[in-house]
Design a protein around this motif. Structure first.
Motif, PDB file in Angstrom:
ATOM      1  N   PRO A  40       0.800  -1.231   0.000  1.00 38.59           N
ATOM      2  CA  PRO A  40       0.000   0.000   0.000  1.00 38.59           C
ATOM      3  C   PRO A  40       0.832   1.280   0.000  1.00 38.59           C
ATOM      4  N   ARG A  41       1.951   1.295   0.696  1.00 39.50           N
ATOM      5  CA  ARG A  41       2.774   2.508   0.738  1.00 39.50           C
ATOM      6  C   ARG A  41       3.480   2.759  -0.587  1.00 39.50           C
ATOM      7  N   LEU A  42       3.953   1.694  -1.226  1.00 43.52           N
ATOM      8  CA  LEU A  42       4.611   1.853  -2.522  1.00 43.52           C
ATOM      9  C   LEU A  42       3.631   2.383  -3.557  1.00 43.52           C
ATOM     10  N   PHE A  43       2.441   1.797  -3.632  1.00 44.01           N
ATOM     11  CA  PHE A  43       1.471   2.245  -4.625  1.00 44.01           C
ATOM     12  C   PHE A  43       0.943   3.642  -4.307  1.00 44.01           C
ATOM     13  N   ALA A  44       0.886   4.005  -3.025  1.00 43.27           N
ATOM     14  CA  ALA A  44       0.498   5.374  -2.665  1.00 43.27           C
ATOM     15  C   ALA A  44       1.572   6.360  -3.123  1.00 43.27           C
ATOM     16  N   PHE A  45       2.843   5.975  -2.983  1.00 44.27           N
ATOM     17  CA  PHE A  45       3.921   6.854  -3.442  1.00 44.27           C
ATOM     18  C   PHE A  45       3.904   6.997  -4.960  1.00 44.27           C
ATOM     19  N   ILE A  46       3.659   5.900  -5.676  1.00 42.55           N
ATOM     20  CA  ILE A  46       3.587   5.972  -7.137  1.00 42.55           C
ATOM     21  C   ILE A  46       2.427   6.861  -7.563  1.00 42.55           C
ATOM     22  N   ALA A  47       1.285   6.755  -6.892  1.00 40.13           N
ATOM     23  CA  ALA A  47       0.141   7.627  -7.202  1.00 40.13           C
ATOM     24  C   ALA A  47       0.485   9.085  -6.921  1.00 40.13           C
ATOM     25  N   PHE A  48       1.186   9.351  -5.811  1.00 40.12           N
ATOM     26  CA  PHE A  48       1.633  10.707  -5.503  1.00 40.12           C
ATOM     27  C   PHE A  48       2.551  11.231  -6.606  1.00 40.12           C
ATOM     28  N   TRP A  49       3.484  10.384  -7.040  1.00 38.45           N
ATOM     29  CA  TRP A  49       4.424  10.794  -8.084  1.00 38.45           C
ATOM     30  C   TRP A  49       3.661  11.189  -9.350  1.00 38.45           C
ATOM     31  N   GLN A  50       2.719  10.361  -9.759  1.00 42.40           N
ATOM     32  CA  GLN A  50       1.996  10.630 -10.993  1.00 42.40           C
ATOM     33  C   GLN A  50       1.137  11.894 -10.896  1.00 42.40           C
ATOM     34  N   ASP A  51       0.645  12.213  -9.694  1.00 45.47           N
ATOM     35  CA  ASP A  51      -0.200  13.392  -9.517  1.00 45.47           C
ATOM     36  C   ASP A  51       0.604  14.679  -9.331  1.00 45.47           C
ATOM     37  N   GLU A  52       1.747  14.606  -8.645  1.00 45.04           N
ATOM     38  CA  GLU A  52       2.439  15.809  -8.204  1.00 45.04           C
ATOM     39  C   GLU A  52       3.773  16.109  -8.883  1.00 45.04           C
ATOM     40  N   ILE A  53       4.429  15.104  -9.433  1.00 42.19           N
ATOM     41  CA  ILE A  53       5.764  15.294 -10.011  1.00 42.19           C
ATOM     42  C   ILE A  53       5.645  15.423 -11.527  1.00 42.19           C
ATOM     43  N   GLU A  54       6.402  16.349 -12.091  1.00 44.32           N
ATOM     44  CA  GLU A  54       6.298  16.616 -13.529  1.00 44.32           C
ATOM     45  C   GLU A  54       6.938  15.539 -14.394  1.00 44.32           C
ATOM     46  N   GLY A  55       7.947  14.856 -13.890  1.00 50.41           N
ATOM     47  CA  GLY A  55       8.627  13.843 -14.688  1.00 50.41           C
ATOM     48  C   GLY A  55       7.808  12.562 -14.776  1.00 50.41           C
ATOM     49  N   PRO A  56       7.332  12.193 -15.972  1.00 47.83           N
ATOM     50  CA  PRO A  56       6.521  10.972 -16.098  1.00 47.83           C
ATOM     51  C   PRO A  56       7.353   9.711 -15.849  1.00 47.83           C
ATOM     52  N   LEU A  57       6.738   8.754 -15.187  1.00 43.55           N
ATOM     53  CA  LEU A  57       7.429   7.494 -14.884  1.00 43.55           C
ATOM     54  C   LEU A  57       7.620   6.663 -16.143  1.00 43.55           C
ATOM     55  N   HIS A  58       8.789   6.080 -16.245  1.00 43.33           N
ATOM     56  CA  HIS A  58       9.088   5.155 -17.330  1.00 43.33           C
ATOM     57  C   HIS A  58       8.877   3.719 -16.844  1.00 43.33           C
ATOM     58  N   SER A  59       9.443   3.397 -15.677  1.00 44.62           N
ATOM     59  CA  SER A  59       9.303   2.057 -15.110  1.00 44.62           C
ATOM     60  C   SER A  59       9.659   2.099 -13.631  1.00 44.62           C
ATOM     61  N   VAL A  60       9.243   1.039 -12.933  1.00 49.53           N
ATOM     62  CA  VAL A  60       9.531   0.906 -11.507  1.00 49.53           C
ATOM     63  C   VAL A  60      10.034  -0.511 -11.277  1.00 49.53           C
ATOM     64  N   ARG A  61      11.138  -0.609 -10.563  1.00 50.46           N
ATOM     65  CA  ARG A  61      11.703  -1.908 -10.192  1.00 50.46           C
ATOM     66  C   ARG A  61      11.809  -1.929  -8.676  1.00 50.46           C
ATOM     67  N   PHE A  62      11.307  -2.993  -8.031  1.00 51.86           N
ATOM     68  CA  PHE A  62      11.353  -3.010  -6.572  1.00 51.86           C
ATOM     69  C   PHE A  62      11.653  -4.395  -6.041  1.00 51.86           C
ATOM     70  N   THR A  63      12.092  -4.411  -4.776  1.00 50.58           N
ATOM     71  CA  THR A  63      12.346  -5.654  -4.058  1.00 50.58           C
ATOM     72  C   THR A  63      11.825  -5.500  -2.639  1.00 50.58           C
ATOM     73  N   HIS A  64      11.511  -6.625  -2.011  1.00 57.87           N
ATOM     74  CA  HIS A  64      10.940  -6.612  -0.669  1.00 57.87           C
ATOM     75  C   HIS A  64      11.634  -7.692   0.153  1.00 57.87           C
ATOM     76  N   ARG A  65      11.971  -7.349   1.387  1.00 57.48           N
ATOM     77  CA  ARG A  65      12.655  -8.311   2.266  1.00 57.48           C
ATOM     78  C   ARG A  65      12.133  -8.160   3.683  1.00 57.48           C
ATOM     79  N   LYS A  66      11.663  -9.275   4.243  1.00 56.12           N
ATOM     80  CA  LYS A  66      11.290  -9.273   5.653  1.00 56.12           C
ATOM     81  C   LYS A  66      12.559  -9.409   6.474  1.00 56.12           C
ATOM     82  N   LEU A  67      12.744  -8.503   7.420  1.00 59.16           N
ATOM     83  CA  LEU A  67      13.965  -8.513   8.207  1.00 59.16           C
ATOM     84  C   LEU A  67      13.840  -9.388   9.446  1.00 59.16           C
ATOM     85  N   ILE A  68      12.623  -9.562   9.925  1.00 59.85           N
ATOM     86  CA  ILE A  68      12.383 -10.451  11.058  1.00 59.85           C
ATOM     87  C   ILE A  68      11.517 -11.597  10.554  1.00 59.85           C
TER      88      ILE A  68
END
Length: 89
Positions: free
Chosen positions: A46-74
């Motif tokens: 939810p936080r990643l997709f909220a940030f991507i939505a924020f980027w698309q609404d507020e930042i002038e530079g259009p997104l080309h692609s997103v690459r991500f990874t996730h790791r549980k530390l505990i």
């Protein structure tokens, strides 16, 4: 109320790191990258997709692609039932 990183990890959150590639507003042929890192909950992110939505609404530079990874530390540890213990000397 802001939660500590330890509280989030105990609730199942893991560290999500995303690299966002975006086009420069004035030079559309130039790609730039931005690194974002936050504790997030897989598999919905939810936080990643909220940030991507924020980027698309507020930042002038259009997104080309997103690459991500996730790791549980505990994670759940490995437990073994020990029946006997041997001592030498």
């Amino acid at each position: 109320m802001e939660r500590s990183a330890t509280e989030l990890m105990l609730k199942g959150y893991g560290l999500t790191t995303a690299e966002l590639f975006y086009r420069m507003p004035d030079y559309r042929h130039v790609l730039n990258s931005f690194i974002w890192q936050e504790y997030d909950l897989a598999p919905d992110y939810p936080r990643l997709f909220a940030f991507i939505a924020f980027w698309q609404d507020e930042i002038e530079g259009p997104l080309h692609s997103v690459r991500f990874t996730h790791r549980k530390l505990i994670a759940a540890g490995e437990w073994r039932h020990v029946v006997k213990e041997f001592r030498l000397h």
